[in-house]
Design an enzyme around this catalytic site. Structure first.
Site, PDB file in Angstrom:
ATOM      1  CE  LYS A 147     -26.852  29.509  70.560  1.00 45.08           C
ATOM      2  NZ  LYS A 147     -27.939  29.618  71.542  1.00 45.08           N
ATOM      3  NE  ARG A 192     -27.637  25.720  73.272  1.00 39.77           N
ATOM      4  CZ  ARG A 192     -27.619  25.606  74.601  1.00 39.77           C
ATOM      5  NH1 ARG A 192     -26.573  26.040  75.303  1.00 39.77           N
ATOM      6  NH2 ARG A 192     -28.651  25.053  75.240  1.00 39.77           N
ATOM      7  N   GLY A 252     -32.110  25.422  63.923  1.00 38.83           N
ATOM      8  CA  GLY A 252     -32.282  23.978  63.782  1.00 38.83           C
ATOM      9  C   GLY A 252     -31.455  23.345  62.684  1.00 38.83           C
ATOM     10  CG  HIS A 307     -51.237  37.209  29.905  1.00 32.52           C
ATOM     11  ND1 HIS A 307     -52.487  36.843  30.356  1.00 32.52           N
ATOM     12  CD2 HIS A 307     -51.364  38.419  29.326  1.00 32.52           C
ATOM     13  CE1 HIS A 307     -53.343  37.797  30.036  1.00 32.52           C
ATOM     14  NE2 HIS A 307     -52.686  38.759  29.400  1.00 32.52           N
ATOM     15  CB  SER A 316     -38.614  54.165  30.645  1.00 31.25           C
ATOM     16  OG  SER A 316     -39.144  53.303  31.616  1.00 31.25           O
ATOM     17  CB  CYS A 347     -41.312  50.975  33.130  1.00 37.45           C
ATOM     18  SG  CYS A 347     -40.737  50.624  31.467  1.00 37.45           S
ATOM     19  CE1 TYR A 377     -40.295  56.213  35.667  1.00 35.61           C
ATOM     20  CE2 TYR A 377     -39.280  58.315  35.098  1.00 35.61           C
ATOM     21  CZ  TYR A 377     -39.898  57.141  34.717  1.00 35.61           C
ATOM     22  OH  TYR A 377     -40.125  56.870  33.405  1.00 35.61           O
TER      23      TYR A 377
END
Lengths: 902, 902
Positions: free
Chosen positions: B27, B97, B106, B482, B792, B859, B879
């Protein structure tokens, strides 16, 4: 690869020497060394281990130069012994023997008498004037050669019982029967001659190939057979067990034959330069007149004692070499002195006397048991033969086990046949009557009986029975199962995972491979080897305090070692035992075992079942006086020494393993329904408890537990300090993975210390530190060390999480992993240096990067494993901690580490 | 710490600027910026966040210089507005403020109208000629101040319902009642004056302290209250949720008051420079005539639309600012344009019109939903306001979720009250009839019904029902249970761990906090938020293909990103979905789900129960044709792209979870006794299956499984290659911890490839690599990469083992860990960079040290998490791989990573 493929020895000189074992193998190197020392050695040469590797890398062929070099070396042997290989008039015979860097007794092949054929045998007969001897040598050659070279090395797999050797032996039996005689020695020269003919026909018939008459063909066949046997089944599995790498390879020793069986002025023998069973400085050995070396080993004839001092009740009627051939015995004694002085260690030697002339066939470092190792090492150091550091290095730490535990009488044990084998979880020997429950163990023991507790598995509720039993035997579990851990802590004989046992609890009996053993039957255990025997076997108790050499050796070891040695102990009596063994503090006191007493377990369970903090706190506080008493006991026993106390670690459901009756009682006591109790217990069930709600995760969820435990420790410390006892508690937070976890617990602990000091108006020292037992703790050790004053590596858990192996479940695949060489060994036995070791090193280094004086130790099972201790030394730890009975082993191993890594 | 404690703004200039948010808060920084831009801002000053930290570090005191600086700044404000603080004739009033670096709406305190007292109120009345307004302002000040400063900031904890504010409001109600009126606005000036008197007496009475009359005392009280509120309960818990560090602190803004409630030429409003719900380039907001800002927000009066275009069915009768005050609206529109141009982003503004004069009270970056974010970003880039890279960065990856899934109609959802809350496991919205079994789900769906499958937990045997259901709701399990994994893979709406559900399977109903929901009842789920609603709520389906801005944004994102994006998919239809979303390959095909079909599971179980290799091999080979078909489907769908296939991973006992009937059948089929079958199944039981016999440990113990799977892959590859389909299978060995494990499996796989190629006379490309999912694999990555062609990272398991956390069991402590800030967040959601991240970095670096071109990906579930993707980018991975519906998110997150780490 070196350019030299043949190393000659004999006639007072040699190409090789004792230090060239890698190249020449142990036998070859020592033959060379003896030759250089002027000790009479039959001349010969060694084909080095490199050729073995060449052989396997080049489709079982030899370097091109080898053939020439062998021929030239053979010529020099010929000139030294004044005979010629294959000469019908004056034949040279040779032996071909294996010889690896490390001794592999009986695992590889030997061929003797090479060079005998239809023509040269005539020369041998003429030379020796002993036709029977010559034909006996010839038939031995055919038997050995057709078996070892023509069948085994050729890779021919005969049907069961149809091997060439079996069939030739069968022919020999047939002849003995037809002659009406029993012993081989009764066969006449003619018989043996006939036998060689039969043998040769048979060999041709069985193997489709004639026994070779060409001496050089025989020689190369022998050499090939030795190389081939390096990868034979027996040798491979032996290497696997002993941890010998395949790439070492074997050397081949070709040596002029000498014969101890050429009449009563010939002999053969084996000896140790000191007694390998007691360590006494006495020339110790056995000999046989008119015999070959294999006869002494084979045990067909009872060998005679080497000298008068060796004679026993059983052998005093037998003539010693000292008496029979005093001249030669003196010569041998001189060689004994020479060899010990030269090698500065006890030697295991083989000799042959051929027609009054002494030949040395082998010398090597002699094997010895633990007691002997200690005595020899200390005495040799006192004699000035070796220095003290060498003496310390001479004793393998694991050899001390024999000095620390009761052992089965070795003679009686050898006579009894083992009925089952399990994992050697607790060393030593024990004998007792079988009981199947902990309560029975207690009851019977109170009646003055010696009992062995037999269970499928043990649990903390069996501890009273385990403690009172002479030994523990389980059908399930591994080396870190509950039974194994507890037994090792107490130095109690224990065998686990003995899968041959089928226990029938109802009938109070077990079936062991079809043999029924009932409650009350006597059995005996050898926990060092994992062997189970039926019946009583007497035990021998070592007297450590009277063992001056042991005391001396440990003093020397303590002088060299850099690592402190602490113990893992949960009870004052264990702590006292460890202190007597030289422990310099406690590295791990587990508090959870303290909760299993009948009064305590109830409060513990109340605490677990409590539904809110208030109830939980109330229950926890009931435990406070018990815990305080426990800590007073341990801290007082270990006065002046540091005591590391680990806060509650195991998942809570371990404490609420209830049967129906217990559940009912607890529900009643807690004034809740059994159903509700069960629901609460069920909610504690975890799929992977090892990775679940345990360790500091408990203390964070239920800070009142940490508060109670810390308060108990500090109240104990305050009380003892008032009494003038110097205490140094080290409070250890388990299973920390993040600095924030540790800080959370540390704040509570310090607050409790402040409160207790304020309440009691007294100060005491203490430290707050943590276990490093998950990889993340090692990876963020620098963060954790900002507040932690010490680290203790919990390498059991760290191994589990680094590999992703559950100790409890590896039974399914670990054996095949070891077998297939996927792992070199069980990583829970010996610290995995490649992987887990990285984290240990990293954790130590990073921890000290923020706190240079961080105290670092290890309290996993590895703390008592010599190889792991070496790693701890290299990493720069302050101490290792192990079960009380491994303290001497750890002290010695620490000295080894310091000396080896100088 | 800087030397300046006060930053002034107003009158066309300012000490601060927009980039100084860390110091001045959002602000304050923006007020300064607006002031510098010449936008009318009530003058004032900001006390920076540093003072907040000082305040807390120094026992709630201020730097010595602050008082003087504040007084001087106040004097400058006085001169700018031509009024004096505390001047009875011409009083200056100020607001106080909060203003943190990041908006915390708030969560902290505000005090308005500071400076009013018994004397200055006369000046205000005179100045405004409005006594009622003045006394209303005064009573507001007393109410607010006594509550916020005198009670809350003083740390007074009143009894429930006895707070000072409640009691003052009660007095006001009493007065309204006595006057017979309903609305506050009906109170007269005299009433309000009387009320201020009553209030002051009450305050003294309740708090034992008089309401202060000294304006500076009021001011310092206000400043203190704001600082104090930084550590208030609401603010602290908000920061915890939003991940805002405590050390940021709040600034305090003191600003001359302007009043929107001074008559019909006054007004107040809030607006967005573009529509935050649709993204349209339309000035969008609400206003109220003669009102204070809080009135717009409070919702007591329905605000008017800002302009004509904003009008809707419901609001078309209300006058817009555009119509009511065209001049001022034009001025505001100009400021709107100015601000957007200056900030180059959509702004959220607050304004007040005091007696015909426009004042800007706030500007900040406006919040927006996903659709709007995409549209604005692309349009602003096309307008040239921002460049394309900025446009890409403007959309948070997680915002794309809204564009990818069906959503509950937000209006209808807001009206319905949630009946329960669980974990948001699968995003999107769904509505359907409750069923409690997978079989029922299938049956009902076949009858054309929409169903939601409700279970305690799901297992692989539920998959058919899960697939056909609109959504899945479970009472247990976490974000990686799962149900969650499967649902996320399919992009299906799913809520797990909804502990309020008590399912009664017998009665086919559930009790949700006392409400009974029966089979067939309609419920609706918001899976993005985890909310459960009773009844039908309509859903909205996004049309991605028609969303030009989305397509454009993703094109830009793809241009910037360095990481490839693959998907985790086990079935061709999932693979196709992912491909449509832009997946560039498959990073993980789990083969285990393929074994649950009815024909397959039988062969699988036969294989598991087999007692010897021969039987096992026979059973395994039955699976070959199924597996081959599976692989053909997936490889064909992903033609021209790489497909990583992981070999069997889970422990075998997962496949033999049998009920009595099934056990009987299987025993019959296998021709063994049920007892024997059970014994075999029991022997597979593990204490910690996560660390047990699974992953490559299976393939090593049972090489025939690896052989079958590798053969199936290669036979599929061969068949497709023959058909002209280009395939690139990458065979992945799971749970490798040692190079030897990998080598063992790699040999088998390559042998199978060679065999298949030879048999079929065709060549195809393939790679063999491994998961890195236990710490030891990362630690020894250099060894493993000698043979592995790709890595991976399986960061689910790696997180489990690095922390020693079981995903299935952390429910017991993780929530309290997050709450107590022991962990910043669930490490299974967002990769733990500090710990696990080290191993990911180390594994990648060490792997490439032996194989520089090693292909590296991820992965685990983290592959779809933007923060984790940033780490993957920095580590230099090739990747990331994630579930199909996260592919667009991963593409965008990868672009962010590339842009942010440039």
């Amino acid at each position: 690869m070196s350019k030299k493929y043949v190393y000659e020895f004999g006639g007072g000189k040699a190409d090789g020497k004792a230090t060239m074992k890698e190249l020449l193998g142990g036998k070859g190197a020592n033959l060379a060394e003896m030759a250089s020392l002027g000790i009479p050695v039959p001349p010969g040469f060694t084909i080095p281990t490199e050729v073995c590797n060449y052989y396997y890398r080049h489709d079982k062929s030899y370097p091109a130069e080898l053939e020439d070099e062998v021929r030239q070396a053979m010529e020099r042997v010929e000139s030294m012994v004044n005979a010629k290989f294959g000469d019908p008039a004056n034949p040279l015979l040779v032996s071909v023997r294996s010889g690896a860097r490390s001794s592999m007794p009986g695992m590889m092949e030997t061929v003797l008498n090479i060079g005998l054929n239809e023509k040269t045998i005539e020369g041998l007969i003429q030379k020796t004037g002993n036709e029977r001897f010559a034909y006996d040598a010839y038939r031995r050659l055919i038997m050995m050669y057709s078996d070892v070279v023509m069948e085994k090395a050729a890779g021919i797999e005969p049907q069961e019982g149809k091997g060439v050797r079996m069939q030739l032996e069968h022919e020999m039996e047939k002849m003995k029967k037809s002659r009406g005689i029993v012993n081989d020695t009764e066969l006449s020269a003619a018989d043996l001659k006939e036998l060689t003919r039969i043998f040769k026909t048979k060999v041709k018939q069985i193997l489709g190939k004639a026994f070779p008459d060409d001496p050089y063909e025989q020689l190369w066949g022998g050499i090939g057979a030795v190389f081939q046997s390096w990868n034979g089944k027996r040798a491979v599995s032996y290497r696997r067990i002993e941890g010998i790498p395949d790439v070492w390879g074997t050397a081949v020793n070709v040596q002029a034959m000498v014969f101890g069986n050429m009449g009563n002025n010939s002999a053969t023998g084996v000896a140790f330069t000191r007694n390998p069973a007691t360590g006494e400085d006495v020339f110790y050995g056995e000999w046989l007149v008119n015999a070959q070396g294999e006869d002494v080993v084979a045990g067909l004839r009872t060998p005679n004692p080497l000298n008068i001092r060796n004679k026993t009740e059983d052998t005093r009627h037998l003539e010693s070499l000292e008496e029979a051939m005093p001249e030669l015995y003196r010569e041998l004694s001189k060689i004994r002195a020479n060899l010990e002085k030269h090698y500065t260690d006890m030697q295991d030697i083989e000799f042959t006397i051929q027609e009054g002339r002494l030949w040395m066939l082998q010398t090597r470092i002699g094997k010895r048991n633990g007691t002997a190792a200690v005595k020899m090492a200390v005495e040799m150091a006192k004699e000035g033969l070796i220095d003290e550091a060498t003496a310390v290095l001479r004793v393998r730490p694991s050899q001390l086990d024999e000095l620390l535990h009761d052992m089965l009488d070795p003679v009686a044990e050898q006579k009894a046949g083992a009925i089952a084998k399990g994992l050697p979880a607790g060393p030593g020997g024990a004998t007792g009557q079988v009981v199947f429950t902990a309560d029975d163990a207690e009851k019977w023991a109170k009646e003055g009986k010696k009992v062995i507790l037999v269970r499928n598995e043990t649990s903390p509720e069996d501890v009273h029975g385990m403690h009172i039993a002479e030994a523990i035997l389980t059908s399930k579990g591994g080396m870190t199962s509950h039974a194994a851990l507890v037994a090792r802590g107490w130095g109690k004989c224990c065998i686990v995972g003995c899968s041959a046992l089928e226990i029938d609890m109802n009938k109070r009996l077990m079936n062991v491979n079809g043999r029924i053993i009932k409650e009350g039957d006597w059995i005996s255990l050898n926990g060092t080897e994992g062997r189970v025997y039926l019946g009583k076997i007497s035990t021998i108790r070592p007297d450590l305090e009277a063992n001056k050499e042991y005391i001396q050796l440990m003093q020397w070891a303590d002088r060299y070692r850099k690592l402190g040695v602490r113990t893992n102990a949960d009870r004052p009596q264990d702590a006292a035992q460890a202190r007597a063994f030289g422990a310099e503090g406690i590295g791990l006191t587990r508090t959870e075992h303290m909760f299993f007493g009948p009064e305590r377990i109830m409060a513990m369970r109340e605490m677990i079942i409590a539904e809110n903090e208030e109830d939980r706190r109330k229950a926890v506080m009931k435990l406070l006086p018990f815990q305080r008493e426990d800590f007073i006991g341990i801290l007082e026993t270990m006065h002046d020494l540091p005591v590391t106390i680990r806060l509650l670690d195991p998942p809570l459901h371990e404490f609420v393993n209830l049967n129906k009756q217990q559940a009912k009682e607890l529900a009643k006591q807690l004034d809740i329904s059994v159903q509700k109790l069960k629901a609460r217990i069920d909610s504690l069930h975890e799929l992977n408890p090892m990775l679940g709600h345990r360790g500091c995760r408990l203390g964070i969820a239920y800070p009142e537990i940490t508060e109670m435990q810390a308060r108990a420790i500090f109240e104990a410390a305050a009380e003892l300090t008032k009494k003038g006892v110097k205490v140094s508690p080290e409070v250890m937070v388990p299973l920390v993975g993040t600095a924030t976890e540790f800080e959370h617990q540390e704040k509570i602990i310090r607050r409790m210390a402040d409160e207790v000091m304020a309440e009691q108006g007294i100060k005491f020292d203490y430290l707050v530190g943590t276990m490093i037992e998950v990889p993340r703790a090692a990876l963020t050790a620098d963060e954790i060390a900002k507040t932690a004053e010490f680290f203790s590596f919990g390498t059991n858990d760290l191994t589990q999480t680094t590999f992703g192996f559950s100790r409890d479940d590896i039974g399914g695949f670990l054996p095949s992993y070891i077998e297939q060489k996927i792992l070199p060994e069980d990583p829970f036995q010996s610290l995995d240096e490649t992987g887990v070791g990285q984290l240990v090193e990293m954790g130590t280094r990073r921890g000290r990067s923020t706190r240079p004086k961080l105290k670092v130790g290890i309290c996993g099972e590895h703390g008592g494993d010599p190889r792991s201790i070496d790693l701890c030394h290299r990493v720069g730890m302050d101490y290792v901690s192990c079960s009380p009975f491994r303290v001497p082993i750890a002290r010695l191993a620490s000295a080894h580490a310091a000396l080896k890594n100088k």
